[in-house]
Design an enzyme around this catalytic site. Sequence first.
Site, mmCIF file in Angstrom:
data_model
loop_
_atom_site.group_PDB
_atom_site.id
_atom_site.type_symbol
_atom_site.label_atom_id
_atom_site.label_comp_id
_atom_site.label_asym_id
_atom_site.label_seq_id
_atom_site.Cartn_x
_atom_site.Cartn_y
_atom_site.Cartn_z
ATOM 1 C CE LYS A 16 -43.552 33.069 9.194
ATOM 2 N NZ LYS A 16 -44.405 32.071 8.162
ATOM 3 C CE LYS A 18 -33.748 34.861 0.874
ATOM 4 N NZ LYS A 18 -33.627 34.168 -0.471
ATOM 5 N N GLY A 40 -41.170 26.533 11.212
ATOM 6 C CA GLY A 40 -39.957 26.063 10.946
ATOM 7 C C GLY A 40 -39.284 26.811 9.828
ATOM 8 C CG HIS A 41 -39.048 30.432 10.826
ATOM 9 N ND1 HIS A 41 -39.391 31.404 12.081
ATOM 10 C CD2 HIS A 41 -40.289 30.112 10.585
ATOM 11 C CE1 HIS A 41 -40.684 31.505 11.963
ATOM 12 N NE2 HIS A 41 -41.217 30.861 11.226
ATOM 13 C CD GLN A 224 -46.945 29.280 13.429
ATOM 14 O OE1 GLN A 224 -47.173 30.040 14.477
ATOM 15 N NE2 GLN A 224 -45.925 28.539 13.655
ATOM 16 C CB THR A 300 -41.802 21.691 11.685
ATOM 17 O OG1 THR A 300 -41.404 23.094 11.700
ATOM 18 C CG2 THR A 300 -42.314 21.087 12.899
ATOM 19 C CB THR A 301 -44.493 17.866 9.836
ATOM 20 O OG1 THR A 301 -44.807 18.408 8.740
ATOM 21 C CG2 THR A 301 -44.918 18.329 11.089
ATOM 22 N NE ARG A 303 -47.680 18.056 8.314
ATOM 23 C CZ ARG A 303 -48.782 18.556 8.774
ATOM 24 N NH1 ARG A 303 -49.831 18.121 8.930
ATOM 25 N NH2 ARG A 303 -48.228 19.731 9.756
ATOM 26 N N PRO A 304 -45.457 16.881 2.439
ATOM 27 C CG PRO A 304 -46.499 15.464 1.026
ATOM 28 C CD PRO A 304 -45.964 15.457 2.261
ATOM 29 C CE LYS A 331 -39.707 28.432 -2.127
ATOM 30 N NZ LYS A 331 -40.136 27.312 -1.065
ATOM 31 C CG LEU A 332 -40.621 36.326 -9.115
ATOM 32 C CD1 LEU A 332 -42.325 36.729 -9.206
ATOM 33 C CD2 LEU A 332 -39.951 37.763 -9.404
ATOM 34 N N GLY A 415 -34.387 32.981 -4.956
ATOM 35 C CA GLY A 415 -33.607 31.804 -4.397
ATOM 36 C C GLY A 415 -33.351 31.740 -3.166
HETATM 37 P P1 IMO Z 1 -44.007 28.626 9.753
HETATM 38 O O1 IMO Z 1 -43.689 29.525 10.944
HETATM 39 C C1 IMO Z 1 -46.990 26.376 7.659
HETATM 40 C C2 IMO Z 1 -50.073 24.457 10.483
HETATM 41 C C3 IMO Z 1 -50.144 22.998 10.510
HETATM 42 C C4 IMO Z 1 -51.667 22.910 10.627
HETATM 43 C C5 IMO Z 1 -52.029 23.950 11.591
HETATM 44 C C6 IMO Z 1 -51.929 23.624 13.213
HETATM 45 O O2 IMO Z 1 -43.028 27.644 9.299
HETATM 46 O O3 IMO Z 1 -44.716 29.409 8.648
HETATM 47 P P2 IMO Z 1 -50.245 23.477 14.815
HETATM 48 O O4 IMO Z 1 -49.402 22.585 14.941
HETATM 49 O O5 IMO Z 1 -49.648 24.816 15.173
HETATM 50 O O6 IMO Z 1 -51.463 23.400 16.061
HETATM 51 O O7 IMO Z 1 -50.774 23.075 13.385
HETATM 52 O O8 IMO Z 1 -51.127 24.971 11.548
HETATM 53 N N1 IMO Z 1 -48.949 25.143 10.680
HETATM 54 C C7 IMO Z 1 -48.063 25.850 9.768
HETATM 55 N N2 IMO Z 1 -48.307 25.682 8.399
HETATM 56 N N3 IMO Z 1 -46.304 26.958 8.658
HETATM 57 C C8 IMO Z 1 -46.017 26.846 9.873
HETATM 58 O O9 IMO Z 1 -44.923 27.678 10.353
HETATM 59 C C9 IMO Z 1 -47.037 26.312 10.442
HETATM 60 N N4 IMO Z 1 -47.003 25.980 11.915
HETATM 61 C C10 IMO Z 1 -48.508 25.222 11.894
HETATM 62 O O10 IMO Z 1 -49.813 22.419 9.397
HETATM 63 O O11 IMO Z 1 -52.304 23.050 9.324
HETATM 64 MG MG MG Z 2 -42.041 27.150 7.608
#
Ligand code: IMO
Ligand code: MG
Length: 428
Positions: A16, A18, A40-41, A224, A300-301, A303-304, A331-332, A415
């Site tokens: 989103k 990008k 995390g954008h 999200q 943001t974290t 994590r994989p 990401k095609l 890309g």
């Molecule tokens: P963007 O905007 C992917 C996930 C967390 C967890 C759940 C709840 O980059 O798409 P939280 O800290 O929000 O209470 O965690 O939501 N989560 C995301 N997963 N992209 C995100 O943001 C996320 N923000 C929260 O991993 O499963």
């Molecule tokens: Mg993100």
Amino acid sequence: MSSIVIVGAQWGDEGKGKITNSLATNAKMVVRFQGGNNAGHTVNVNGETLVFHLLPSGISVPGVLCVIGLGVVVDPLGLVEEIDGVRAKGIEVGTNFLIDVGAHMVMPYHRAVEAAEEESRGGSAIGTTRKGIGPAYADRYSREGLPIGMLASFGDFEERLRKIAARKNEILTKLHGAEPLDVDAMVADMRRAAERLVPHLADTPELIRETVASGANVIFEGAQGTLLDISFGTYPFVTSSHTSAAGVAPGTGVPPSMLGEVIGVAKAYITRVGAGPFPTEAIDDLGETIRGRGKERGATTGRPRRCGWLDIVALRYAIGVNGIDRLIITKLDVLDAFETIPVCVGYRIGGGETDRFPRSAEELARVEPLYEEMPGWKADTTAARKHDDLPREAMAYLRRIEELTGVPVAAASVGAAAHAVVQFTEIL
Ligand code: IMO
Ligand code: MG
């Protein structure tokens, strides 16, 4: 009027940021309406990779007014750090950035309480980003929140903060057996943050409405994804805000009647970070291949991310919830390496079949995906910029998504760079 809403149609990380960043060059305003620095954008600006958490993804585009709407939860300390980081890269964060006075703050005790709660959940932890998002929204609804506008009258704010923080320390120590937080230090930190953030505070709903009414382009940027929506997601494995288009009105003060097209962003496959059911998860080598090729690690974290195949049942559900008018498939190019590409077109559950997305996480955990195999293209698509540059099979893949969802695909990204997009129809 020309406003568009950009929402994630999956479990987040659809790209989103990008998309918002590149559309922002044609916009006057970019407004975040929910979420916090759990987002995390990742945006590529002049060859450099930037990750925005609270700042709207239009912030690097000169002349665009970026607004944090009242539906966002703002960690003041996190925001100051983010502003400093972005400025260090030569990006202006000044009069081009406003925070609505009604946005609530994420305080250190929100993070501490969340950490303690996640620990005590043990094996049934949600796997949150631990940014304090859930507790901050909970406090807003239980009327124990702190709107950021309060920073402008620091005396009142401090008085309220001390009362709330004392109660939170009781919860931390007596319920969770954790260390209490130093309230004096908290007040001092907030005083420093206030000096930096008060100049950006504003009463924004009317300003945004006027801008939309003037005919200028306004982008409402979601964070999200729909499947993480507090109401429509896979509860309780969700985030605590309205990530879907319905969140724009309460998150900005702009009524639904003023909202224009809804653009849904979905990856050509699907990922999830954190716990919760995930029918099309590829837990084998194929999942590892997607993760590697897509660099699927949390922005943001760290994590994989869990990776899997495109889930049309979930995508159709997201289209319905948001009223998605057009899709952008991102990401095609990650799928360039596959011989065949499974696409989930239905679920098997309890001896029967369904194309309906279950309303409970428990039910979703019991479904088995029904796949249709699409032929892969086994060719590099990263240089494709127009329809004819894409291999026939890649176009067929996009066409099949349109057929199965009934929604046109406006563009596909191939890309990380802003220009790495095949545009089929104009968006803004
Ligand atoms: P963007 O905007 C992917 C996930 C967390 C967890 C759940 C709840 O980059 O798409 P939280 O800290 O929000 O209470 O965690 O939501 N989560 C995301 N997963 N992209 C995100 O943001 C996320 N923000 C929260 O991993 O499963
Ligand atoms: Mg993100």
